[in-house]
Design a protein around this motif. Structure first.
Motif, PDB file in Angstrom:
ATOM      1  N   LEU A  83       2.659  10.062   6.034  1.00 16.61           N
ATOM      2  CA  LEU A  83       2.255  11.042   5.024  1.00 16.61           C
ATOM      3  C   LEU A  83       3.449  11.915   4.612  1.00 16.61           C
ATOM      4  CD1 LEU A  83      -0.059  12.351   3.407  1.00 16.61           C
ATOM      5  CD2 LEU A  83      -0.422  13.868   5.346  1.00 16.61           C
ATOM      6  N   TYR A 126      -8.507  17.753  -5.210  1.00 24.15           N
ATOM      7  CA  TYR A 126      -7.476  18.134  -6.182  1.00 24.15           C
ATOM      8  C   TYR A 126      -8.224  18.480  -7.460  1.00 24.15           C
ATOM      9  CZ  TYR A 126      -4.868  15.919  -2.533  1.00 24.15           C
ATOM     10  OH  TYR A 126      -4.379  15.587  -1.302  1.00 24.15           O
ATOM     11  N   ILE A 147      -7.228  14.446   3.989  1.00 20.96           N
ATOM     12  CA  ILE A 147      -6.319  13.290   4.138  1.00 20.96           C
ATOM     13  C   ILE A 147      -6.262  12.862   5.604  1.00 20.96           C
ATOM     14  CG2 ILE A 147      -3.912  12.540   3.980  1.00 20.96           C
ATOM     15  CD1 ILE A 147      -3.579  14.491   1.637  1.00 20.96           C
ATOM     16  N   ILE A 179       0.841  -1.197   0.000  1.00 20.70           N
ATOM     17  CA  ILE A 179       0.000   0.000   0.000  1.00 20.70           C
ATOM     18  C   ILE A 179       0.881   1.253   0.000  1.00 20.70           C
ATOM     19  CG2 ILE A 179      -0.306   0.121   2.524  1.00 20.70           C
ATOM     20  CD1 ILE A 179      -3.187   0.761   0.202  1.00 20.70           C
ATOM     21  N   HIS A 215      -7.034   5.456  -0.690  1.00 18.48           N
ATOM     22  CA  HIS A 215      -5.805   4.689  -0.455  1.00 18.48           C
ATOM     23  C   HIS A 215      -5.137   5.051   0.866  1.00 18.48           C
ATOM     24  CE1 HIS A 215      -5.356   3.686  -5.003  1.00 18.48           C
ATOM     25  NE2 HIS A 215      -6.161   2.869  -4.375  1.00 18.48           N
ATOM     26  N   TYR A 216      -5.517   6.180   1.456  1.00 16.04           N
ATOM     27  CA  TYR A 216      -4.976   6.500   2.784  1.00 16.04           C
ATOM     28  C   TYR A 216      -5.608   5.624   3.862  1.00 16.04           C
ATOM     29  CZ  TYR A 216      -2.649  10.563   0.834  1.00 16.04           C
ATOM     30  OH  TYR A 216      -1.832  11.380   0.094  1.00 16.04           O
ATOM     31  N   TYR A 272      -7.576  19.670 -10.263  1.00 20.39           N
ATOM     32  CA  TYR A 272      -7.031  19.370 -11.593  1.00 20.39           C
ATOM     33  C   TYR A 272      -7.131  17.882 -11.932  1.00 20.39           C
ATOM     34  CZ  TYR A 272      -3.211  18.572  -8.319  1.00 20.39           C
ATOM     35  OH  TYR A 272      -2.475  18.149  -7.249  1.00 20.39           O
ATOM     36  N   LEU A 273      -7.545  17.065 -10.951  1.00 22.31           N
ATOM     37  CA  LEU A 273      -7.710  15.628 -11.205  1.00 22.31           C
ATOM     38  C   LEU A 273      -9.198  15.292 -11.328  1.00 22.31           C
ATOM     39  CD1 LEU A 273      -5.127  14.214  -8.632  1.00 22.31           C
ATOM     40  CD2 LEU A 273      -4.800  14.540 -11.082  1.00 22.31           C
ATOM     41  N   ARG A 329       2.724   6.331  -5.408  1.00 21.14           N
ATOM     42  CA  ARG A 329       2.255   6.577  -6.780  1.00 21.14           C
ATOM     43  C   ARG A 329       1.201   7.693  -6.780  1.00 21.14           C
ATOM     44  NH1 ARG A 329      -2.051   2.890  -9.572  1.00 21.14           N
ATOM     45  NH2 ARG A 329      -3.242   4.324  -8.300  1.00 21.14           N
ATOM     46  N   ASP A 330       0.331   7.641  -5.773  1.00 23.61           N
ATOM     47  CA  ASP A 330      -0.719   8.668  -5.664  1.00 23.61           C
ATOM     48  C   ASP A 330      -0.112  10.056  -5.432  1.00 23.61           C
ATOM     49  OD1 ASP A 330      -2.624   6.767  -6.018  1.00 23.61           O
ATOM     50  OD2 ASP A 330      -3.114   6.539  -3.897  1.00 23.61           O
ATOM     51  N   GLU A 331       0.922  10.105  -4.580  1.00 24.92           N
ATOM     52  CA  GLU A 331       1.592  11.393  -4.330  1.00 24.92           C
ATOM     53  C   GLU A 331       2.195  11.932  -5.632  1.00 24.92           C
ATOM     54  OE1 GLU A 331       1.680  13.478  -1.805  1.00 24.92           O
ATOM     55  OE2 GLU A 331       0.463  12.141  -0.613  1.00 24.92           O
ATOM     56  N   ARG A 374     -10.275   9.890  -9.765  1.00 28.05           N
ATOM     57  CA  ARG A 374      -8.890   9.855  -9.277  1.00 28.05           C
ATOM     58  C   ARG A 374      -8.826  10.392  -7.845  1.00 28.05           C
ATOM     59  NH1 ARG A 374      -5.099   6.998 -11.037  1.00 28.05           N
ATOM     60  NH2 ARG A 374      -5.090   7.806 -13.161  1.00 28.05           N
ATOM     61  N   TRP A 397       1.120  11.237  -8.637  1.00 25.64           N
ATOM     62  CA  TRP A 397      -0.025  11.681  -9.454  1.00 25.64           C
ATOM     63  C   TRP A 397      -0.388  13.114  -9.100  1.00 25.64           C
ATOM     64  CZ3 TRP A 397      -2.127  10.317 -13.730  1.00 25.64           C
ATOM     65  CH2 TRP A 397      -2.191   8.972 -14.122  1.00 25.64           C
ATOM     66  N   LYS A 398      -0.475  13.357  -7.815  1.00 23.24           N
ATOM     67  CA  LYS A 398      -0.853  14.703  -7.345  1.00 23.24           C
ATOM     68  C   LYS A 398       0.181  15.730  -7.795  1.00 23.24           C
ATOM     69  CE  LYS A 398      -1.670  13.536  -2.880  1.00 23.24           C
ATOM     70  NZ  LYS A 398      -1.856  13.850  -1.474  1.00 23.24           N
ATOM     71  N   LEU A 399       1.460  15.366  -7.602  1.00 21.08           N
ATOM     72  CA  LEU A 399       2.540  16.317  -7.901  1.00 21.08           C
ATOM     73  C   LEU A 399       2.625  16.618  -9.400  1.00 21.08           C
ATOM     74  CD1 LEU A 399       4.903  17.925  -6.780  1.00 21.08           C
ATOM     75  CD2 LEU A 399       6.310  15.879  -6.926  1.00 21.08           C
ATOM     76  N   LEU A 435      -7.272   8.400  -4.675  1.00 21.66           N
ATOM     77  CA  LEU A 435      -6.192   8.965  -3.851  1.00 21.66           C
ATOM     78  C   LEU A 435      -6.592   8.965  -2.375  1.00 21.66           C
ATOM     79  CD1 LEU A 435      -5.082  12.170  -5.829  1.00 21.66           C
ATOM     80  CD2 LEU A 435      -4.045   9.942  -5.849  1.00 21.66           C
ATOM     81  N   LEU A 436      -7.782   9.472  -2.104  1.00 18.64           N
ATOM     82  CA  LEU A 436      -8.184   9.620  -0.705  1.00 18.64           C
ATOM     83  C   LEU A 436      -8.447   8.267  -0.052  1.00 18.64           C
ATOM     84  CD1 LEU A 436     -10.391  12.787  -1.138  1.00 18.64           C
ATOM     85  CD2 LEU A 436      -8.266  12.652   0.148  1.00 18.64           C
ATOM     86  N   ARG A 480      -6.379  -0.280   0.338  1.00 22.99           N
ATOM     87  CA  ARG A 480      -6.558  -0.462  -1.117  1.00 22.99           C
ATOM     88  C   ARG A 480      -8.062  -0.603  -1.402  1.00 22.99           C
ATOM     89  NH1 ARG A 480      -3.900  -2.547  -5.562  1.00 22.99           N
ATOM     90  NH2 ARG A 480      -1.909  -2.713  -4.519  1.00 22.99           N
ATOM     91  N   GLY A 517       0.373  16.116 -11.612  1.00 21.64           N
ATOM     92  CA  GLY A 517      -0.904  16.543 -12.205  1.00 21.64           C
ATOM     93  C   GLY A 517      -1.021  18.056 -12.221  1.00 21.64           C
ATOM     94  N   LYS A 518      -0.135  18.730 -11.456  1.00 19.61           N
ATOM     95  CA  LYS A 518      -0.198  20.200 -11.355  1.00 19.61           C
ATOM     96  C   LYS A 518       0.672  20.842 -12.428  1.00 19.61           C
ATOM     97  CE  LYS A 518       0.896  20.329  -6.952  1.00 19.61           C
ATOM     98  NZ  LYS A 518       1.217  20.749  -5.584  1.00 19.61           N
ATOM     99  N   GLU A 570      -1.173  21.940   0.491  1.00 17.24           N
ATOM    100  CA  GLU A 570      -2.304  21.059   0.845  1.00 17.24           C
ATOM    101  C   GLU A 570      -3.045  21.611   2.060  1.00 17.24           C
ATOM    102  OE1 GLU A 570      -3.100  17.421   0.027  1.00 17.24           O
ATOM    103  OE2 GLU A 570      -1.257  16.714  -0.890  1.00 17.24           O
ATOM    104  N   LEU A 611       1.611   2.195  -3.465  1.00 14.70           N
ATOM    105  CA  LEU A 611       0.377   2.735  -4.059  1.00 14.70           C
ATOM    106  C   LEU A 611       0.194   4.190  -3.627  1.00 14.70           C
ATOM    107  CD1 LEU A 611      -1.867   1.448  -5.783  1.00 14.70           C
ATOM    108  CD2 LEU A 611      -3.151   1.101  -3.681  1.00 14.70           C
ATOM    109  N   GLN A 612       0.470   4.426  -2.353  1.00 18.52           N
ATOM    110  CA  GLN A 612       0.339   5.789  -1.836  1.00 18.52           C
ATOM    111  C   GLN A 612       1.403   6.713  -2.440  1.00 18.52           C
ATOM    112  OE1 GLN A 612       0.556   4.819   2.325  1.00 18.52           O
ATOM    113  NE2 GLN A 612      -1.659   4.688   2.550  1.00 18.52           N
TER     114      GLN A 612
END
Lengths: 280, 324
Positions: free
Chosen positions: A114, B86, A104, A2, B100-101, B88-89, A8-10, B93, A12-14, B97-98, B104, A16-17, A95, A5-6
């Motif tokens: 985090l 977010y 979050i 996980i 997964h915190y 822009y997403l 990868r998500d970070e 998505r 995505w966020k970074l 993202l949320l 899964r 994506g801007k 954030e 996965l997290q």
């Protein structure tokens, strides 16, 4: 599992801007401009004079590798810290400002985890930006200059290196590998400040201010004996990769100091963030 | 499900929450009322481990939040007044993202939740293109993803139009009815709380000034509205008959126990008085709330009985401590 996965998500966020790409675009433009100016002005004459003054034929050294390395010094010294500090300063503070941090932290994720995820995402960004800096340099210099020997000169650090193309490329790549430590350190400084209850812009400006104050102190001749105490002195360790004989003990020393700085930034950031109240 | 024991929170010199003791039992729709700055969001922040209490203990789902925040929040979903995403997403998505915190989450589960909140077809669009109502639905979706037992809603209707508020209210009530979720709803929209909650607590300047069921909040002296030809004369007649205990505003009376409105009507008509209307007065939560705030602002401590309220029940708390 996980965790990845997290992470990868970070990322995505970074990525994506749009603002994440400012650094990449600016390097692209700046390196293109410098290459063109070197080709169509007399800027390469002083380079030739230095080489000829030291008994070398200048022509084989006015090459892709030399021009890319010449561009690298100011860009790595000025623009690279700006963009990594911008992203580092954004990582937590943006954030918090946008309110997504509260979303979050309503979930069962620890603050430490985090922050580690965010720091790693920042480190990946820093490495990619350094990669782009190196690649764009070679790409745009190659448009106007031949693939030939490398010449690198830094009188301040006492480096005068001349290499054949193969060795030159190895030294160029090794310098970029170590340049990642500079980028990550500056990002880490911005990241630490971002963990405080401040606006993202404030975190970036404070990080850059800290660097500039270090730089000013480092360049006052009377502080020569104390330069080991300045972060900016150690951030230059990547340039030693262009020395004919790499002073590994010096590289190791600066690397250790940077490791200490980075660990301190991370610990201070995590501690501040852990005790902080997250409110709108 | 939620338990706060003598919780205090200071921000520097400012006391945001003062010795708050609160219990939200499982299966309730619990309303947390109070004006802006009363301490509702701070209390919720402490329940979610976002704000650290200065003193006291906060337990959620049986676990102490300060010591074991991860376990405490495993089955908790939360929504805040202005849901932040977010932009822009895409909505989808954002949900990934949320969620997964927490853990899964399968694509199937995400689809289910998107469908449940009615965002199917719009989930791939960037959140910046969403209306306020769609954002509220997305916020509800992210809160539902971890399959929560407890939903914490901090001013969820803030900024929504009447239609959006109506829609959100129905979704929340449906969640309670169909999934049996415990819901904590913080709001200053009294109408919302009245329509959704079974139990409420009222905060004022960080202190709890009331906790009880909605019925208890509305429990009051049994006021009867009486429209007659001459109210003053009617009051005299009823006093003389010994059936009246109180009167106010030229139209309300309270009757002695056992005295019915039919007796009153017969008596007054027998005395030659015209009676146009007689009905028991149903107090609203707003009446109760305003009276409670007025009494608190007159300086009465939360535990003080204070002067009788026009409508509403006396405070059930004594000196900020949980009743034994």
């Amino acid at each position: 599992m996980i965790f990845w996965l997290q992470l990868r998500d970070e990322l995505w966020k970074l990525f994506g801007k749009k603002r994440t790409y400012i650094g990449f675009v600016m390097f692209l433009l700046a390196q293109n401009l410098v290459s063109v100016l070197f080709r169509f002005t007399h800027a390469s004459r002083p380079v030739a004079r230095v080489l000829e003054g030291n008994g070398y034929l200048a022509q084989p050294f006015l090459s892709t590798l030399t021009i890319a390395s010449i561009m690298l010094v100011p860009l790595a010294g000025l623009l690279l810290p700006l963009y990594v500090a911008l992203v580092g300063g954004d990582l937590v503070a943006k954030e918090a400002e946008d309110g997504t941090l509260r979303m979050i932290l309503s979930r069962p994720v620890t603050r430490l985890r985090l922050l580690l995820l965010k720091w790693l995402a920042g480190a990946v960004f820093s490495a990619l930006l350094v990669g782009a800096l190196g690649a764009f340099g070679l790409l745009f210099a190659r448009v106007w200059f031949p693939w030939s020997n490398l010449f690198f000169w830094n009188p301040e650090l006492g480096i005068f290196g001349v290499f054949d193309p193969g060795a030159g490329l190895r030294h160029y790549l090794a310098a970029h590998a170590l340049l990642v430590t500079e980028a990550v350190s500056v990002m880490g400084l911005g990241f630490m400040l971002s963990c405080f209850n401040v606006k993202p812009a404030a975190a970036t400006i404070l990080a850059l201010s800290f660097l500039f104050v270090n730089l000013v102190l480092q360049h006052i001749p009377y502080f020569q004996d104390y330069q080991n105490w300045f972060l900016t002195y150690h951030l230059n360790l990547w340039q030693f990769m262009f020395a004919p004989v790499v002073p590994w003990w010096k590289v190791g020393e600066s690397f250790s100091v940077l490791f200490g700085f980075n660990l301190t930034f991370l610990v201070v950031g995590c501690t501040v963030f852990q005790v902080r109240d997250i409110k709108t | 499900m939620i338990e706060l024991r003598h919780v205090t929170k200071r921000f520097g010199a400012r006391l945001a929450v003062d010795d708050l003791t609160l219990r939200v039992p499982a299966g309730e729709v619990f309303g947390l009322l109070g004006h802006n700055g009363a301490g509702k969001s701070t209390a919720i922040g402490m329940m979610l481990g976002q704000v650290w209490p200065t003193a006291g203990e906060v337990r959620v789902c049986g676990c102490e939040v300060a010591a074991d925040r991860q376990r405490a929040l495993e089955r908790v979903g939360a929504i805040f007044e202005t849901p932040a995403f977010y932009d822009y997403l895409s909505g989808r998505r954002n949900l990934e993202l949320l969620s997964h915190y927490t853990a899964r989450t399968t694509p199937q589960r995400i689809r289910e939740v998107i469908d449940w909140v009615g965002l199917t077809g719009r989930e791939t669009g960037a959140v910046r293109t969403y209306s306020h109502g769609m954002r509220a639905r997305l916020a509800l979706a992210q809160a539902l993803l971890p399959q929560p037992d407890l939903l914490i809603l901090d001013e969820p209707g803030e900024g929504l139009d009447p239609e959006g508020i109506h829609e959100l209210r129905h979704m929340i009530l449906r969640l309670h009815r169909e999934l049996g979720l415990t819901i904590l709803l913080s709001s200053h929209l009294l109408n919302e709380v009245e329509q959704m909650c079974t139990r409420i607590a009222v905060l004022r300047e960080g202190r709890k000034v009331f906790e009880g069921t909605l019925a208890e909040a509305k429990q009051t002296q049994d006021w009867v509205r009486m429209r007659v030809g001459d109210f003053g004369k009617a009051v005299k007649l009823l006093r003389a008959a010994g059936w009246l205990t109180d009167e106010r505003d030229g139209q309300f009376v309270t009757l002695k126990d056992g005295v019915g409105t039919d007796q009153i009507v017969r008596h007054l008509v027998g005395q030659g008085m015209a009676v146009y209307e007689i009905a028991r007065e149903e107090p609203t939560l707003e009446d109760f709330y305003l009276a409670l705030m007025e009494r608190s602002s007159r300086g009465g401590r939360p535990g003080d009985p204070g002067p009788p309220l026009a409508t509403g029940a006396p405070s059930r708390e004594t000196g900020g401590k949980e009743p034994a």
